[in-house]
Scaffold this motif. Structure first.
Motif, short mmCIF file in Angstrom:
data_model
loop_
_atom_site.label_atom_id
_atom_site.label_comp_id
_atom_site.label_asym_id
_atom_site.label_seq_id
_atom_site.Cartn_x
_atom_site.Cartn_y
_atom_site.Cartn_z
N TYR A 93 0.81 -1.22 0.00
CA TYR A 93 0.00 0.00 0.00
C TYR A 93 0.85 1.27 0.00
O TYR A 93 0.31 2.37 0.18
CB TYR A 93 -0.94 0.01 1.21
N ARG A 136 -8.64 3.18 -4.16
CA ARG A 136 -9.71 2.75 -3.27
C ARG A 136 -10.68 1.84 -4.02
O ARG A 136 -10.92 2.00 -5.22
CB ARG A 136 -10.48 3.95 -2.73
N ASP A 137 -11.20 0.89 -3.30
CA ASP A 137 -12.14 -0.04 -3.92
C ASP A 137 -13.49 0.64 -4.11
O ASP A 137 -13.66 1.83 -3.85
CB ASP A 137 -12.28 -1.29 -3.05
N ARG A 143 -15.40 -0.48 4.66
CA ARG A 143 -14.15 0.25 4.92
C ARG A 143 -13.45 -0.27 6.16
O ARG A 143 -14.09 -0.66 7.15
CB ARG A 143 -14.43 1.74 5.13
N CYS A 144 -12.11 -0.22 6.13
CA CYS A 144 -11.29 -0.59 7.28
C CYS A 144 -11.56 0.36 8.45
O CYS A 144 -11.59 1.58 8.28
CB CYS A 144 -9.82 -0.54 6.90
N GLY A 150 -8.75 1.25 3.15
CA GLY A 150 -8.72 -0.06 2.52
C GLY A 150 -10.00 -0.85 2.73
O GLY A 150 -10.83 -0.54 3.59
N GLU A 151 -10.16 -1.89 1.92
CA GLU A 151 -11.30 -2.78 2.04
C GLU A 151 -11.03 -3.81 3.12
O GLU A 151 -9.92 -4.34 3.23
CB GLU A 151 -11.56 -3.48 0.71
N CYS A 158 -8.18 -3.77 7.09
CA CYS A 158 -7.70 -4.09 5.75
C CYS A 158 -6.37 -4.84 5.85
O CYS A 158 -5.79 -4.98 6.94
CB CYS A 158 -7.52 -2.81 4.94
N ASP A 160 -3.38 -3.97 4.83
CA ASP A 160 -2.25 -3.15 5.25
C ASP A 160 -2.25 -2.94 6.76
O ASP A 160 -1.21 -3.05 7.41
CB ASP A 160 -2.29 -1.81 4.53
#
Length: 462
Positions: A93, A136-137, A143-144, A150-151, A158, A160
Protein backbone atom coordinates in the motif's frame (compact mmCIF):
# COMPACT_ATOMS: atom_id res chain seq x y z
CA UNK A 1 29.15 -1.61 -16.69
CA UNK A 2 27.83 -2.11 -13.15
CA UNK A 3 24.31 -0.99 -12.39
CA UNK A 4 23.38 1.20 -9.45
CA UNK A 5 19.79 0.91 -8.22
CA UNK A 6 17.92 2.90 -5.57
CA UNK A 7 14.56 1.49 -4.51
CA UNK A 8 12.43 2.91 -1.73
CA UNK A 9 9.30 4.54 -0.39
CA UNK A 10 8.08 7.89 -1.65
CA UNK A 11 6.22 10.12 0.83
CA UNK A 12 7.05 8.04 3.88
CA UNK A 13 5.22 10.33 6.31
CA UNK A 14 2.01 10.07 4.30
CA UNK A 15 2.22 6.29 4.29
CA UNK A 16 3.04 5.91 7.99
CA UNK A 17 0.30 8.29 9.16
CA UNK A 18 -2.35 6.56 7.07
CA UNK A 19 -3.46 5.00 10.37
CA UNK A 20 -4.93 7.80 12.49
CA UNK A 21 -6.01 8.05 16.11
CA UNK A 22 -4.51 8.39 19.59
CA UNK A 23 -5.34 4.91 20.88
CA UNK A 24 -2.69 2.30 21.64
CA UNK A 25 -3.68 0.10 18.69
CA UNK A 26 -3.49 2.97 16.21
CA UNK A 27 -0.10 4.16 17.44
CA UNK A 28 1.11 0.55 17.33
CA UNK A 29 0.06 0.36 13.69
CA UNK A 30 1.93 3.57 12.83
CA UNK A 31 5.01 2.21 14.54
CA UNK A 32 4.46 -1.06 12.72
CA UNK A 33 4.40 0.81 9.40
CA UNK A 34 7.67 2.53 10.30
CA UNK A 35 9.19 -0.85 11.11
CA UNK A 36 7.88 -2.33 7.84
CA UNK A 37 9.59 0.47 5.91
CA UNK A 38 12.87 -0.04 7.79
CA UNK A 39 12.76 -3.81 7.23
CA UNK A 40 11.97 -3.44 3.52
CA UNK A 41 14.92 -1.07 3.03
CA UNK A 42 17.27 -3.41 4.93
CA UNK A 43 16.14 -6.61 3.16
CA UNK A 44 18.63 -8.71 1.20
CA UNK A 45 18.55 -8.54 -2.59
CA UNK A 46 21.55 -10.83 -3.13
CA UNK A 47 19.47 -13.49 -4.87
CA UNK A 48 18.62 -10.83 -7.46
CA UNK A 49 22.31 -10.23 -8.08
CA UNK A 50 22.23 -6.98 -6.10
CA UNK A 51 24.36 -6.08 -3.10
CA UNK A 52 24.30 -3.05 -0.78
CA UNK A 53 26.06 -0.06 -2.32
CA UNK A 54 28.93 0.71 0.10
CA UNK A 55 29.46 4.17 -1.38
CA UNK A 56 25.97 5.45 -0.64
CA UNK A 57 24.63 7.11 2.50
CA UNK A 58 21.55 6.46 4.63
CA UNK A 59 18.17 7.66 3.40
CA UNK A 60 15.15 6.58 5.40
CA UNK A 61 13.14 3.91 3.57
CA UNK A 62 15.55 3.55 0.63
CA UNK A 63 17.73 0.57 -0.32
CA UNK A 64 20.88 1.64 -2.20
CA UNK A 65 22.03 -1.30 -4.33
CA UNK A 66 24.78 -2.20 -6.80
CA UNK A 67 24.86 -5.08 -9.25
CA UNK A 68 27.21 -7.96 -8.70
CA UNK A 69 29.01 -7.85 -12.03
CA UNK A 70 28.22 -5.90 -15.19
CA UNK A 71 24.79 -5.56 -16.78
CA UNK A 72 23.26 -4.24 -19.95
CA UNK A 73 20.65 -1.51 -19.84
CA UNK A 74 17.82 -4.00 -20.33
CA UNK A 75 19.18 -6.24 -17.57
CA UNK A 76 19.53 -3.29 -15.20
CA UNK A 77 15.90 -2.31 -15.83
CA UNK A 78 14.81 -5.91 -15.15
CA UNK A 79 16.77 -6.00 -11.87
CA UNK A 80 15.23 -2.69 -10.81
CA UNK A 81 11.81 -4.12 -11.61
CA UNK A 82 12.53 -7.24 -9.56
CA UNK A 83 13.74 -5.09 -6.65
CA UNK A 84 10.62 -2.93 -6.62
CA UNK A 85 8.44 -6.05 -6.83
CA UNK A 86 10.18 -7.43 -3.75
CA UNK A 87 9.58 -4.23 -1.83
CA UNK A 88 6.03 -4.14 -3.15
CA UNK A 89 5.41 -7.58 -1.62
CA UNK A 90 6.37 -6.14 1.78
CA UNK A 91 4.67 -2.74 1.34
CA UNK A 92 1.74 -3.23 -1.05
CA UNK A 93 0.00 0.00 0.00
CA UNK A 94 3.04 2.30 -0.22
CA UNK A 95 4.12 4.52 -3.11
CA UNK A 96 7.42 3.02 -4.31
CA UNK A 97 10.07 4.12 -6.78
CA UNK A 98 13.13 2.39 -8.26
CA UNK A 99 15.73 4.34 -10.25
CA UNK A 100 18.68 2.74 -12.02
CA UNK A 101 21.78 3.81 -13.90
CA UNK A 102 24.76 2.22 -15.62
CA UNK A 103 28.08 3.86 -14.79
CA UNK A 104 31.70 3.04 -14.12
CA UNK A 105 31.63 4.97 -10.83
CA UNK A 106 28.98 5.83 -8.26
CA UNK A 107 29.82 9.50 -8.70
CA UNK A 108 28.60 9.32 -12.29
CA UNK A 109 25.69 7.06 -11.35
CA UNK A 110 24.54 9.48 -8.65
CA UNK A 111 24.08 12.25 -11.21
CA UNK A 112 22.20 9.91 -13.56
CA UNK A 113 19.98 8.58 -10.74
CA UNK A 114 19.11 12.08 -9.60
CA UNK A 115 18.21 13.09 -13.16
CA UNK A 116 16.13 9.93 -13.63
CA UNK A 117 14.05 10.75 -10.54
CA UNK A 118 13.32 14.12 -12.14
CA UNK A 119 12.15 12.37 -15.30
CA UNK A 120 15.36 12.93 -17.27
CA UNK A 121 16.35 9.43 -18.38
CA UNK A 122 18.82 8.23 -21.02
CA UNK A 123 17.73 5.23 -23.07
CA UNK A 124 19.75 2.15 -22.18
CA UNK A 125 21.69 4.06 -19.51
CA UNK A 126 19.20 5.11 -16.84
CA UNK A 127 15.54 4.77 -15.98
CA UNK A 128 12.90 4.98 -13.29
CA UNK A 129 10.00 2.74 -12.27
CA UNK A 130 7.06 3.81 -10.10
CA UNK A 131 4.61 1.65 -8.19
CA UNK A 132 1.48 3.43 -7.07
CA UNK A 133 -0.64 1.93 -4.27
CA UNK A 134 -3.92 0.38 -5.37
CA UNK A 135 -6.83 2.82 -5.68
CA UNK A 136 -9.71 2.75 -3.27
CA UNK A 137 -12.14 -0.04 -3.92
CA UNK A 138 -15.80 0.45 -4.82
CA UNK A 139 -17.73 2.76 -2.48
CA UNK A 140 -19.97 -0.18 -1.59
CA UNK A 141 -17.18 -2.23 0.00
CA UNK A 142 -16.77 -2.25 3.77
CA UNK A 143 -14.15 0.25 4.92
CA UNK A 144 -11.29 -0.59 7.28
CA UNK A 145 -12.04 0.62 10.81
CA UNK A 146 -8.40 1.60 11.42
CA UNK A 147 -7.56 3.67 8.34
CA UNK A 148 -10.92 4.18 6.65
CA UNK A 149 -9.27 3.62 3.26
CA UNK A 150 -8.72 -0.06 2.52
CA UNK A 151 -11.30 -2.78 2.04
CA UNK A 152 -11.86 -5.05 5.04
CA UNK A 153 -10.03 -8.36 4.67
CA UNK A 154 -10.04 -9.81 8.20
CA UNK A 155 -12.39 -8.76 11.00
CA UNK A 156 -12.74 -5.01 10.63
CA UNK A 157 -9.29 -4.19 9.20
CA UNK A 158 -7.70 -4.09 5.75
CA UNK A 159 -4.64 -6.05 4.71
CA UNK A 160 -2.25 -3.15 5.25
CA UNK A 161 -3.47 -2.40 8.79
CA UNK A 162 -3.26 -6.09 9.64
CA UNK A 163 0.39 -6.09 8.51
CA UNK A 164 1.04 -2.90 10.48
CA UNK A 165 -0.43 -4.38 13.63
CA UNK A 166 1.65 -7.54 13.33
CA UNK A 167 4.82 -5.53 12.69
CA UNK A 168 4.02 -3.23 15.62
CA UNK A 169 3.84 -6.21 17.97
CA UNK A 170 7.12 -7.70 16.72
CA UNK A 171 10.39 -7.40 18.58
CA UNK A 172 12.89 -4.73 17.55
CA UNK A 173 15.52 -5.91 15.09
CA UNK A 174 18.92 -4.30 15.58
CA UNK A 175 19.76 -4.50 11.86
CA UNK A 176 16.74 -2.40 10.83
CA UNK A 177 15.76 -0.01 13.65
CA UNK A 178 13.09 2.62 13.09
CA UNK A 179 13.85 6.33 13.71
CA UNK A 180 12.10 6.10 17.08
CA UNK A 181 14.00 2.97 18.10
CA UNK A 182 17.31 4.60 17.17
CA UNK A 183 16.69 7.81 19.11
CA UNK A 184 15.27 5.90 22.10
CA UNK A 185 18.51 3.91 22.35
CA UNK A 186 20.58 7.10 21.98
CA UNK A 187 18.59 9.00 24.64
CA UNK A 188 18.88 6.07 27.05
CA UNK A 189 22.62 5.89 26.45
CA UNK A 190 23.09 9.64 26.92
CA UNK A 191 20.87 9.90 30.03
CA UNK A 192 21.83 6.50 31.54
CA UNK A 193 18.18 5.49 31.70
CA UNK A 194 15.98 2.62 30.52
CA UNK A 195 13.08 4.55 29.02
CA UNK A 196 10.47 2.80 26.90
CA UNK A 197 8.19 4.09 24.17
CA UNK A 198 4.77 5.40 25.19
CA UNK A 199 1.88 3.07 24.40
CA UNK A 200 -0.53 5.76 23.15
CA UNK A 201 -0.80 9.51 22.57
CA UNK A 202 -2.88 10.01 25.72
CA UNK A 203 0.00 8.58 27.75
CA UNK A 204 2.39 10.93 25.95
CA UNK A 205 0.26 13.98 26.81
CA UNK A 206 0.24 12.95 30.48
CA UNK A 207 4.02 12.61 30.88
CA UNK A 208 4.73 16.05 32.44
CA UNK A 209 5.07 15.63 36.21
CA UNK A 210 3.70 19.10 37.07
CA UNK A 211 0.20 18.46 38.45
CA UNK A 212 -0.92 21.86 37.17
CA UNK A 213 0.14 21.18 33.56
CA UNK A 214 -2.47 20.52 30.90
CA UNK A 215 -2.24 16.82 30.16
CA UNK A 216 -4.53 16.35 27.20
CA UNK A 217 -2.76 18.32 24.47
CA UNK A 218 0.11 17.63 22.08
CA UNK A 219 2.62 19.57 20.03
CA UNK A 220 3.58 18.17 16.63
CA UNK A 221 6.81 19.47 15.11
CA UNK A 222 7.74 19.17 11.44
CA UNK A 223 11.24 20.45 10.61
CA UNK A 224 13.22 20.67 7.38
CA UNK A 225 16.65 22.01 6.48
CA UNK A 226 17.44 25.27 4.66
CA UNK A 227 20.19 25.64 2.09
CA UNK A 228 20.74 21.90 1.69
CA UNK A 229 19.95 21.75 -2.04
CA UNK A 230 22.28 24.64 -2.89
CA UNK A 231 25.01 23.10 -0.77
CA UNK A 232 24.93 19.85 -2.70
CA UNK A 233 24.80 21.69 -6.02
CA UNK A 234 28.05 23.40 -5.08
CA UNK A 235 29.83 20.13 -4.25
CA UNK A 236 31.51 18.61 -7.29
CA UNK A 237 33.23 15.73 -5.53
CA UNK A 238 31.03 12.69 -4.84
CA UNK A 239 33.06 11.66 -1.78
CA UNK A 240 32.63 15.12 -0.29
CA UNK A 241 28.89 14.92 -0.96
CA UNK A 242 28.67 11.59 0.86
CA UNK A 243 30.55 13.04 3.82
CA UNK A 244 28.22 16.03 3.87
CA UNK A 245 25.15 13.77 3.78
CA UNK A 246 26.44 11.79 6.73
CA UNK A 247 27.20 15.02 8.59
CA UNK A 248 23.63 16.25 8.05
CA UNK A 249 22.13 12.96 9.17
CA UNK A 250 24.33 13.00 12.27
CA UNK A 251 23.39 16.64 12.93
CA UNK A 252 19.61 16.15 12.85
CA UNK A 253 19.82 12.96 14.88
CA UNK A 254 22.14 14.53 17.43
CA UNK A 255 20.02 17.68 17.71
CA UNK A 256 16.86 15.58 18.06
CA UNK A 257 18.42 13.39 20.72
CA UNK A 258 19.69 16.36 22.74
CA UNK A 259 16.34 18.16 22.44
CA UNK A 260 14.57 15.09 23.81
CA UNK A 261 17.09 14.76 26.63
CA UNK A 262 16.32 18.39 27.56
CA UNK A 263 12.68 17.38 28.17
CA UNK A 264 13.44 14.55 30.60
CA UNK A 265 13.54 16.69 33.79
CA UNK A 266 9.94 17.76 33.15
CA UNK A 267 8.55 14.25 32.68
CA UNK A 268 8.04 10.96 34.43
CA UNK A 269 11.22 8.95 34.07
CA UNK A 270 9.65 5.87 32.48
CA UNK A 271 8.90 6.80 28.87
CA UNK A 272 10.50 8.71 26.02
CA UNK A 273 8.63 12.05 25.96
CA UNK A 274 7.96 11.84 22.23
CA UNK A 275 6.60 9.85 19.34
CA UNK A 276 9.25 9.98 16.62
CA UNK A 277 8.09 9.39 13.05
CA UNK A 278 11.04 10.86 11.12
CA UNK A 279 14.51 11.89 12.29
CA UNK A 280 17.05 11.57 9.49
CA UNK A 281 18.91 13.55 6.81
CA UNK A 282 17.59 17.10 7.39
CA UNK A 283 14.03 16.18 8.37
CA UNK A 284 12.19 15.65 11.65
CA UNK A 285 8.59 14.80 12.45
CA UNK A 286 8.09 14.43 16.18
CA UNK A 287 5.17 14.78 18.62
CA UNK A 288 5.72 15.81 22.27
CA UNK A 289 3.50 16.97 25.18
CA UNK A 290 2.07 20.38 24.29
CA UNK A 291 3.69 22.32 27.13
CA UNK A 292 7.11 21.07 26.04
CA UNK A 293 6.61 21.95 22.39
CA UNK A 294 8.42 25.30 22.39
CA UNK A 295 11.26 24.01 24.58
CA UNK A 296 11.81 21.09 22.21
CA UNK A 297 11.57 23.15 19.02
CA UNK A 298 13.92 25.90 20.15
CA UNK A 299 16.44 23.34 21.40
CA UNK A 300 16.19 21.35 18.15
CA UNK A 301 16.84 24.38 15.92
CA UNK A 302 19.64 25.68 18.13
CA UNK A 303 21.27 22.24 18.36
CA UNK A 304 21.13 21.69 14.60
CA UNK A 305 22.76 25.08 13.99
CA UNK A 306 25.57 24.14 16.34
CA UNK A 307 26.01 20.74 14.73
CA UNK A 308 26.35 22.21 11.20
CA UNK A 309 28.33 25.31 12.19
CA UNK A 310 31.11 24.21 9.83
CA UNK A 311 28.82 24.70 6.84
CA UNK A 312 27.70 28.08 5.58
CA UNK A 313 24.03 28.99 5.17
CA UNK A 314 22.59 25.81 6.72
CA UNK A 315 19.74 26.05 9.21
CA UNK A 316 16.48 24.39 10.19
CA UNK A 317 12.94 25.68 9.85
CA UNK A 318 10.11 24.12 11.84
CA UNK A 319 6.35 24.10 11.97
CA UNK A 320 4.76 23.46 15.37
CA UNK A 321 1.07 22.74 15.85
CA UNK A 322 -0.81 22.38 19.13
CA UNK A 323 -3.79 20.05 19.17
CA UNK A 324 -6.03 18.10 21.52
CA UNK A 325 -5.00 14.51 22.06
CA UNK A 326 -8.34 13.29 20.68
CA UNK A 327 -7.99 15.26 17.44
CA UNK A 328 -6.82 13.35 14.33
CA UNK A 329 -3.03 13.32 14.49
CA UNK A 330 -2.74 13.46 10.69
CA UNK A 331 -4.53 16.84 10.79
CA UNK A 332 -1.86 18.15 13.17
CA UNK A 333 0.91 16.72 10.96
CA UNK A 334 -0.56 18.32 7.85
CA UNK A 335 -0.93 21.66 9.64
CA UNK A 336 2.65 21.46 10.96
CA UNK A 337 3.91 20.76 7.44
CA UNK A 338 2.01 23.77 6.10
CA UNK A 339 3.22 26.00 8.98
CA UNK A 340 6.79 24.96 8.22
CA UNK A 341 6.36 25.77 4.52
CA UNK A 342 4.80 29.14 5.38
CA UNK A 343 7.83 29.93 7.57
CA UNK A 344 10.22 28.93 4.79
CA UNK A 345 8.47 31.25 2.35
CA UNK A 346 8.36 34.15 4.81
CA UNK A 347 11.89 33.75 6.21
CA UNK A 348 13.75 32.31 3.25
CA UNK A 349 16.95 30.57 4.32
CA UNK A 350 16.61 31.56 7.98
CA UNK A 351 16.09 29.46 11.09
CA UNK A 352 12.42 30.17 11.62
CA UNK A 353 9.29 28.72 13.19
CA UNK A 354 5.70 28.74 11.99
CA UNK A 355 3.13 27.86 14.63
CA UNK A 356 -0.59 27.21 14.76
CA UNK A 357 -2.95 26.36 17.61
CA UNK A 358 -5.79 24.07 16.61
CA UNK A 359 -7.17 24.27 20.17
CA UNK A 360 -7.93 28.01 19.97
CA UNK A 361 -10.55 29.78 17.83
CA UNK A 362 -8.79 31.43 14.92
CA UNK A 363 -5.52 29.70 15.75
CA UNK A 364 -5.48 27.64 12.56
CA UNK A 365 -3.67 30.37 10.62
CA UNK A 366 0.06 30.02 11.13
CA UNK A 367 2.07 32.79 12.76
CA UNK A 368 5.78 33.10 12.01
CA UNK A 369 8.88 34.17 13.89
CA UNK A 370 12.56 33.59 13.40
CA UNK A 371 14.74 31.90 16.00
CA UNK A 372 16.70 35.09 16.76
CA UNK A 373 13.44 36.96 17.56
CA UNK A 374 12.41 34.16 19.90
CA UNK A 375 15.70 34.34 21.79
CA UNK A 376 15.58 38.14 22.04
CA UNK A 377 12.03 38.07 23.40
CA UNK A 378 12.51 35.21 25.85
CA UNK A 379 12.24 37.33 29.01
CA UNK A 380 9.19 39.15 27.66
CA UNK A 381 7.54 35.87 26.68
CA UNK A 382 8.25 34.52 30.15
CA UNK A 383 6.53 37.58 31.58
CA UNK A 384 3.49 37.43 29.27
CA UNK A 385 3.01 33.70 29.75
CA UNK A 386 3.18 34.23 33.51
CA UNK A 387 0.19 36.56 33.48
CA UNK A 388 -3.20 35.12 34.45
CA UNK A 389 -4.88 33.37 31.54
CA UNK A 390 -7.95 35.56 32.12
CA UNK A 391 -5.81 38.68 31.62
CA UNK A 392 -4.37 37.41 28.35
CA UNK A 393 -7.72 36.22 27.01
CA UNK A 394 -9.26 39.58 27.94
CA UNK A 395 -6.62 41.39 25.89
CA UNK A 396 -7.23 39.00 22.99
CA UNK A 397 -10.93 39.85 23.07
CA UNK A 398 -10.15 43.57 23.02
CA UNK A 399 -7.91 43.11 19.96
CA UNK A 400 -10.61 41.08 18.16
CA UNK A 401 -13.32 43.64 18.94
CA UNK A 402 -11.06 46.51 17.88
CA UNK A 403 -10.31 44.76 14.58
CA UNK A 404 -14.05 44.31 13.96
CA UNK A 405 -14.59 48.01 14.67
CA UNK A 406 -11.62 48.94 12.43
CA UNK A 407 -9.78 50.71 15.26
CA UNK A 408 -6.36 51.96 14.19
CA UNK A 409 -3.55 49.67 15.40
CA UNK A 410 -1.45 52.57 16.71
CA UNK A 411 -4.41 53.91 18.73
CA UNK A 412 -5.03 50.47 20.19
CA UNK A 413 -1.39 50.19 21.29
CA UNK A 414 -1.72 53.55 23.09
CA UNK A 415 -4.54 51.97 25.09
CA UNK A 416 -2.47 48.88 25.87
CA UNK A 417 0.52 50.94 27.00
CA UNK A 418 -1.76 52.69 29.50
CA UNK A 419 -2.84 49.21 30.65
CA UNK A 420 0.79 48.14 31.00
CA UNK A 421 1.60 51.25 33.04
CA UNK A 422 -1.44 50.70 35.27
CA UNK A 423 -0.22 47.14 35.96
CA UNK A 424 3.35 48.30 36.49
CA UNK A 425 4.47 45.94 33.74
CA UNK A 426 7.82 46.23 31.95
CA UNK A 427 5.81 45.76 28.75
CA UNK A 428 5.23 49.51 28.93
CA UNK A 429 8.93 50.10 28.23
CA UNK A 430 8.91 48.05 25.02
CA UNK A 431 8.22 49.51 21.59
CA UNK A 432 5.77 46.77 20.55
CA UNK A 433 3.63 46.85 17.45
CA UNK A 434 0.11 45.44 17.66
CA UNK A 435 1.07 42.48 15.45
CA UNK A 436 4.04 41.68 17.67
CA UNK A 437 1.94 41.94 20.82
CA UNK A 438 -0.71 39.68 19.28
CA UNK A 439 1.98 37.15 18.35
CA UNK A 440 3.24 37.17 21.93
CA UNK A 441 -0.24 36.54 23.29
CA UNK A 442 -0.72 33.66 20.85
CA UNK A 443 2.67 32.18 21.61
CA UNK A 444 2.29 32.56 25.37
CA UNK A 445 -0.54 30.00 25.58
CA UNK A 446 1.96 27.15 25.39
CA UNK A 447 5.23 28.97 26.03
CA UNK A 448 5.96 28.27 29.68
CA UNK A 449 7.19 24.70 30.31
CA UNK A 450 5.75 22.85 33.32
CA UNK A 451 7.76 22.60 36.52
CA UNK A 452 10.60 20.10 36.69
CA UNK A 453 10.84 17.15 39.07
CA UNK A 454 13.43 18.95 41.23
CA UNK A 455 11.19 22.03 41.50
CA UNK A 456 8.24 19.90 42.59
CA UNK A 457 10.37 18.26 45.24
CA UNK A 458 11.36 21.67 46.64
CA UNK A 459 7.77 22.94 46.52
CA UNK A 460 6.44 19.78 48.17
CA UNK A 461 4.07 18.90 45.33
CA UNK A 462 5.42 15.41 44.71
Amino acid sequence: MPAYIDVGVVRIQEYITRTSGAAEGQLRKRRGASRMVANAAAASYLDLGLEPNPESYHVEGVAHLRSIGTLSGAEAADRAGAAIERMRAQLPYAYLRASWALADTYSTAFTLLDAARRGETAEGVSGVLDYLPPPRDTPFSKRCKSCGLGEVITGDTCGDCRRRDQAGKAQTTSDAPTPEERVLAEVNHRAHLSLTAVTDLTGLARLPVDPHAKRNHLATIYADGNGVGKLFESIGDRTAAQTTSKDLDSAIRGAGRDALVSLLPYCRDKSLPAVVTVLAADDALITVPAQLGWTFTETLLTGFAQQVSGYESLSLTAGIVFSHVKSPIEAAISAADEAMRDAKRARHGQAAIGWADLTHPGGEDAKICDLAWLRDRRQVLDLVSGLPASQRSGWERIIAEAAAAEVDAADLMVFFRREFNRLGSVLADLDLTLDEFQDMLDLARWWAPPRRRDQLAVDGDQ
